[in-house]
Design an enzyme around this catalytic site. Structure first.
Site, PDB file in Angstrom:
ATOM      1  N   LEU A  20       0.816  -1.214   0.000  1.00 49.29           N
ATOM      2  CA  LEU A  20       0.000   0.000   0.000  1.00 49.29           C
ATOM      3  C   LEU A  20       0.852   1.269   0.000  1.00 49.29           C
ATOM      4  CD1 LEU A  20      -2.727  -1.169   2.503  1.00 49.29           C
ATOM      5  CD2 LEU A  20      -3.147  -0.441   0.146  1.00 49.29           C
ATOM      6  N   GLU A  82      -7.382  -6.509   2.576  1.00 48.96           N
ATOM      7  CA  GLU A  82      -6.603  -7.261   3.572  1.00 48.96           C
ATOM      8  C   GLU A  82      -7.368  -8.451   4.164  1.00 48.96           C
ATOM      9  OE1 GLU A  82      -3.687  -6.605   3.414  1.00 48.96           O
ATOM     10  OE2 GLU A  82      -3.229  -4.488   3.456  1.00 48.96           O
TER      11      GLU A  82
END
Length: 137
Positions: A20, A82
């Site tokens: 990320l 996630e």
């Protein structure tokens, strides 16, 4: 330092350590988030899982994170990415817990599965073979 989960604020902070981060493949999930700054967290250790790193709640010399302010929509998207399961966090790929950063309390995704056989990332606090966050300004 890890603290018990706190109520989600309207503009929660999220600390990211892997794909990320700026310049890496999943950074687009943070489009619209406000970059706050970088920090080092010593309450977690990174493990090299191959295609991505995973953090475990273990003391370390520090992992390099980027801190972002996100809204509820962006946080929900990160939860999907996630595989964080709000009702049963230990059953997803990652759990989401609050950690102190120099910018305030921030969510950090912790890897749930066993990391036996995965190398711990001990040097530098960032995922090796990928962009050193300090080179991105």
């Amino acid at each position: 330092m890890h603290t018990p989960a706190l109520a989600v604020t309207r503009t929660p902070l999220v600390a990211v350590y892997g794909t990320l981060k700026r310049g890496l493949r999943n950074h687009h999930w943070l489009e619209g988030a406000d970059y706050i700054g970088s920090d080092t967290l010593t309450g977690a250790t990174l493990y090299d899982l191959g295609p991505c790193p995973g953090a475990k709640l273990e003391p370390s010399n520090g992992i390099e994170v980027e801190v972002y302010r996100v809204d509820a929509r962006l946080l929900a998207g990160l939860d999907r990415l996630e595989d964080y399961r709000v009702r049963r966090p230990s059953t997803g790929l990652y759990d989401r817990t609050i950690h102190r950063t120099s910018y305030g309390a921030a969510w950090l995704y912790l890897y749930n599965p066993d990391v036996t056989g995965c190398p711990a990332i001990r040097e530098g606090g960032w995922w090796p073979g990928h962009a050193d966050p300090r080179s991105l300004g």
